[in-house]
Design a protein around this motif. Structure first.
Motif, mmCIF file in Angstrom:
data_model
loop_
_atom_site.group_PDB
_atom_site.id
_atom_site.type_symbol
_atom_site.label_atom_id
_atom_site.label_comp_id
_atom_site.label_asym_id
_atom_site.label_seq_id
_atom_site.Cartn_x
_atom_site.Cartn_y
_atom_site.Cartn_z
ATOM 1 N N THR A 281 2.840 -1.328 -20.021
ATOM 2 C CA THR A 281 1.638 -0.358 -19.334
ATOM 3 C C THR A 281 0.611 -0.367 -20.288
ATOM 4 O O THR A 281 -0.647 -0.624 -20.082
ATOM 5 C CB THR A 281 2.284 1.221 -19.477
ATOM 6 O OG1 THR A 281 3.448 1.320 -18.907
ATOM 7 C CG2 THR A 281 1.184 2.183 -18.768
ATOM 8 N N GLU B 171 8.502 -1.933 -7.331
ATOM 9 C CA GLU B 171 8.029 -0.611 -7.841
ATOM 10 C C GLU B 171 7.720 -0.312 -9.155
ATOM 11 O O GLU B 171 6.948 0.374 -9.587
ATOM 12 C CB GLU B 171 9.299 0.414 -7.369
ATOM 13 C CG GLU B 171 9.167 0.931 -5.896
ATOM 14 C CD GLU B 171 10.251 1.194 -5.584
ATOM 15 O OE1 GLU B 171 11.308 1.682 -6.309
ATOM 16 O OE2 GLU B 171 10.522 1.200 -4.216
ATOM 17 N N PHE B 172 8.614 -1.061 -10.150
ATOM 18 C CA PHE B 172 8.445 -0.938 -11.448
ATOM 19 C C PHE B 172 7.166 -1.581 -11.963
ATOM 20 O O PHE B 172 6.429 -1.079 -12.685
ATOM 21 C CB PHE B 172 9.549 -1.978 -12.219
ATOM 22 C CG PHE B 172 9.687 -1.891 -13.728
ATOM 23 C CD1 PHE B 172 9.893 -0.988 -14.514
ATOM 24 C CD2 PHE B 172 9.050 -3.245 -14.171
ATOM 25 C CE1 PHE B 172 9.751 -1.160 -15.804
ATOM 26 C CE2 PHE B 172 8.872 -3.496 -15.785
ATOM 27 C CZ PHE B 172 9.127 -2.220 -16.392
ATOM 28 N N GLU C 26 8.664 -0.741 -20.509
ATOM 29 C CA GLU C 26 7.914 -0.173 -19.656
ATOM 30 C C GLU C 26 6.449 0.426 -20.376
ATOM 31 O O GLU C 26 5.250 0.252 -19.861
ATOM 32 C CB GLU C 26 8.487 1.164 -18.689
ATOM 33 C CG GLU C 26 7.472 1.796 -18.047
ATOM 34 C CD GLU C 26 8.322 2.899 -16.899
ATOM 35 O OE1 GLU C 26 9.675 2.789 -17.084
ATOM 36 O OE2 GLU C 26 7.410 3.831 -16.744
ATOM 37 N N ASN D 269 4.370 -2.066 -10.220
ATOM 38 C CA ASN D 269 3.453 -1.118 -9.813
ATOM 39 C C ASN D 269 3.095 -0.156 -10.876
ATOM 40 O O ASN D 269 2.036 0.645 -11.185
ATOM 41 C CB ASN D 269 3.622 -0.657 -8.613
ATOM 42 C CG ASN D 269 3.274 -1.602 -7.348
ATOM 43 O OD1 ASN D 269 3.691 -1.531 -6.174
ATOM 44 N ND2 ASN D 269 2.753 -2.881 -7.814
ATOM 45 N N ARG D 270 4.498 0.659 -11.140
ATOM 46 C CA ARG D 270 4.435 1.751 -11.973
ATOM 47 C C ARG D 270 3.653 1.296 -13.517
ATOM 48 O O ARG D 270 2.973 2.136 -13.944
ATOM 49 C CB ARG D 270 5.898 2.060 -12.436
ATOM 50 C CG ARG D 270 6.025 3.599 -12.944
ATOM 51 C CD ARG D 270 7.444 4.167 -12.427
ATOM 52 N NE ARG D 270 8.287 3.515 -13.564
ATOM 53 C CZ ARG D 270 9.649 2.907 -12.786
ATOM 54 N NH1 ARG D 270 9.650 3.007 -11.516
ATOM 55 N NH2 ARG D 270 10.404 2.421 -13.402
#
Ligand code: C2E
Ligand code: CA
Ligand code: CA
Length: 559
Positions: free
Chosen positions: A499, A524-525, A495, A527-528
């Motif tokens: 990012t 969702e991941f 993550e 998108n996060r």
């Protein structure tokens, strides 16, 4: 008139290559003929009579093979002195000699001498093969049985139905090339001889070890001795003398093995079956030994079939392009698609995983990739004609294609031929860690950039060079590899990394897309971490063209 003898030597070389080291003709008589012909005669034609050597050229259409022909032979008006030289029991050389029309020039004489030297040299090698032939079943360097010798010793065991008591091997020496390069070929030869000696000592009375040449060895070892045999192959040291003192090298082998379980053994299996396993050990598992499985044999035969069927399949248009939509998850709108090839053969659909690696290995993949690009262009043109607003389609280009320096221009020509708006095509390539490939890739991507053709790095993050990819390549899009979202639980490290990478890409004006998204938690991941464009089963699988056309009409997915 320099070309005359050049022609002659060319033909001669071709001829010699065809016969290889096994031919037994000798050229002494020819050399004599040539010498006799000068200086007052032109040689009109040199031919070799192969009528009694059917074994060498079973398919030869004529029994006379021309080695040399004068460019303007004088008319055959009976003045020719036809000379026949009986060369060996296998063949004859016919030489037609005509009285010289013009005297030989000095150059011609020189060339004649060179020509006869070449003849002498090459046929000398062939005569040498004669000597070797006395021991036709022995490898000349090591004294071990060669292929023929090996087979002829093993086949009686097969005939006695005792072959299942054995394992068959094919093995190579690791980094033998390195030894030869470092110490010279002479030392390399001695190392092979010493190694052969060790093998010979190891071998039990009823076992067979052969040397096919180079560092290629084969062995038939009793099953109970296999562990000790493999142990020996895994590493032994060999010392040979040299002028700078003794040289000691550590020799370890990579071996392919075949546990023979059936008495029905074909001669060719004895080398090819362990050969399949050797190939896997060397190139796939990178282990010191590997045994052949049914699965490997099936793979090899499938691969052979792919290569046999490919040219016709391409001509018969058996390859289809499927389209997998790319969707902006914020708006649920169709934003693009990836063209993925499918092979329709005999009513079956063959997936690319089966044939693409084979085509890559055999150097045929570029043909398919450019074919797919053309088909995509055709479809784009058709959609525009039909009033369907097309989206950008990405096409996969194999890294193997990069060895063609004309690839970027070729793509450019195809797009121009079909009159395709450059914004409608994207080229996907995968990352590379290989230095030379890296250079070619940079050049290729730069060329596409100059041509205004958009590019994407496929499977981003599955390789090792991700940061330098961002730094060095001019690319439009990063395609995040699905390994990031494939895990049961999303990793905190992934993550953080994603990012940052996506943030950096954004700053560099590079778009991102994630592929392989199947579930909403995966969506969702991603998108996060800041990625919104998605390609995956969650929205659609790769679709045949007419299905995809419906998506082009609708444009939007249900929320
Ligand atoms: P790729 O370029 O990474 O293509 C994406 C692959 O992932 C496709 O497999 C696609 O069907 C699959 N995929 C997409 N979404 C999902 C998902 O949500 N879940 C799962 N499990 N899979 C998903 P496909 O079509 O079998 O293609 C496999 C590979 O074959 C491609 O990987 C690409 O490397 C290669 N390939 C396909 N067409 C061509 C072509 O025309 N030229 C070249 N050189 N390679 C091609
Ligand atoms: Ca791709
Ligand atoms: Ca991919």
């Amino acid at each position: 008139m320099g070309y005359r003898f050049m022609n002659g030597t060319d033909n001669l070389l071709r001829f010699v290559r065809k016969l290889g080291m096994d031919a037994k003709a000798t050229i002494t008589s020819l050399t004599r003929a040539v010498a006799m012909a000068a200086p007052d005669y032109h040689i009109a034609r040199l031919e070799i009579d192969l009528s009694e050597v059917p074994a060498f050229l079973p398919n030869a259409k004529t029994r006379l093979m021309t080695l040399y022909e004068a460019p303007n032979p004088p008319e055959e008006n009976g003045e020719a002195l036809l000379q026949r030289f009986h060369v060996t029991r296998e063949g004859e050389i016919l030489v037609s000699i005509y009285p010289g029309l013009t005297p030989w020039t000095e150059t011609e004489k020189d060339e004649l001498v060179i020509f006869s030297h070449i003849c002498f040299f090459y046929f000398g090698r062939i005569r040498f093969a004669d000597v070797v032939e006395k021991s036709a079943f022995t490898q000349y360097l090591s004294g071990l049985p060669n292929a023929g010798g090996y087979i002829s010793r093993v086949m009686p065991i097969v005939a006695q139905r005792r072959i299942t008591e054995y394992d068959a091997y094919y093995f190579n020496l690791r980094s033998f090339g390195l030894i030869s390069r470092r110490y010279g070929a002479g030392i390399g030869d001695q190392v092979i001889q010493k190694y052969a000696e060790i093998l010979r000592v190891f071998r039990a009375e009823d076992e067979v070890i052969g040397h096919l040449g180079g560092d290629n060895f084969v062995a038939l070892i009793r099953k109970e001795n296999s562990p000790a045999f493999l142990e020996m192959l895994s590493g032994i040291s060999v010392t040979v003398p040299s002028k700078n003192g003794p040289v000691t090298v550590q020799l370890s082998a990579v071996a392919g093995g075949w546990h023979i379980t059936d008495n029905q053994v074909e001669q060719s299996d004895l080398i090819s079956m362990p050969g399949i396993a050797l190939n896997i050990a060397k190139n796939v598992t990178h282990q010191s030994a590997c045994f052949v499985t049914e699965e490997m044999v099936r793979r090899v035969s499938e691969e052979k079939q792919v290569m046999q069927l490919f040219p016709k399949a391409l001509a018969m248009e058996e390859f289809m392009v499927y389209y997998q939509p790319k969707v902006d998850s914020r708006t649920n709108e169709l934003t693009g698609a990836e063209g993925l090839v499918r092979w329709k053969h005999d009513g079956e659909t063959i997936s690319p995983g089966l044939f693409i690696p084979v085509l890559e290995r055999e150097g045929e993949i570029e043909k398919l990739d450019l074919y797919v690009l053309r088909r995509v262009c055709e479809d784009l043109v058709a959609w525009q004609k039909a009033g369907l607003k097309p989206v950008q389609i990405s096409v996969n280009i194999s890294r193997k294609d990069l060895s063609d320096p004309g690839l970027a221009s070729e793509i450019d020509v195809i797009l121009s031929t079909y009159g395709i708006d450059r914004s409608l095509i994207q080229i996907e390539v995968t990352e590379t860690t290989d230095e030379t490939e890296h250079g070619k890739m940079t050049e290729f991507l730069n060329r596409l950039y100059e041509m205004n053709i958009s590019t994407a790095i496929d499977d981003f993050g599955s390789g090792y060079s991700s940061l330098s990819t961002l730094r060095n390549f001019r690319i439009g899009t990063l395609k995040i590899d699905r390994s990031f979202i494939n895990n049961e639980e999303f990793s905190k490290n992934d993550e953080i990394i994603l990012t940052d990478i996506i943030h950096m890409a954004g700053q560099l004006g590079i778009g991102v897309i994630t592929e392989g998204v199947e579930r909403t938690d995966q969506l969702e991941f991603v998108n996060r971490v800041g990625c919104y464009v998605i390609q995956g089963f969650l929205y659609d699988r790769p679709l045949p063209r007419d299905e995809f056309e419906k998506r082009l009409e609708n444009r939007k997915y249900e929320a």
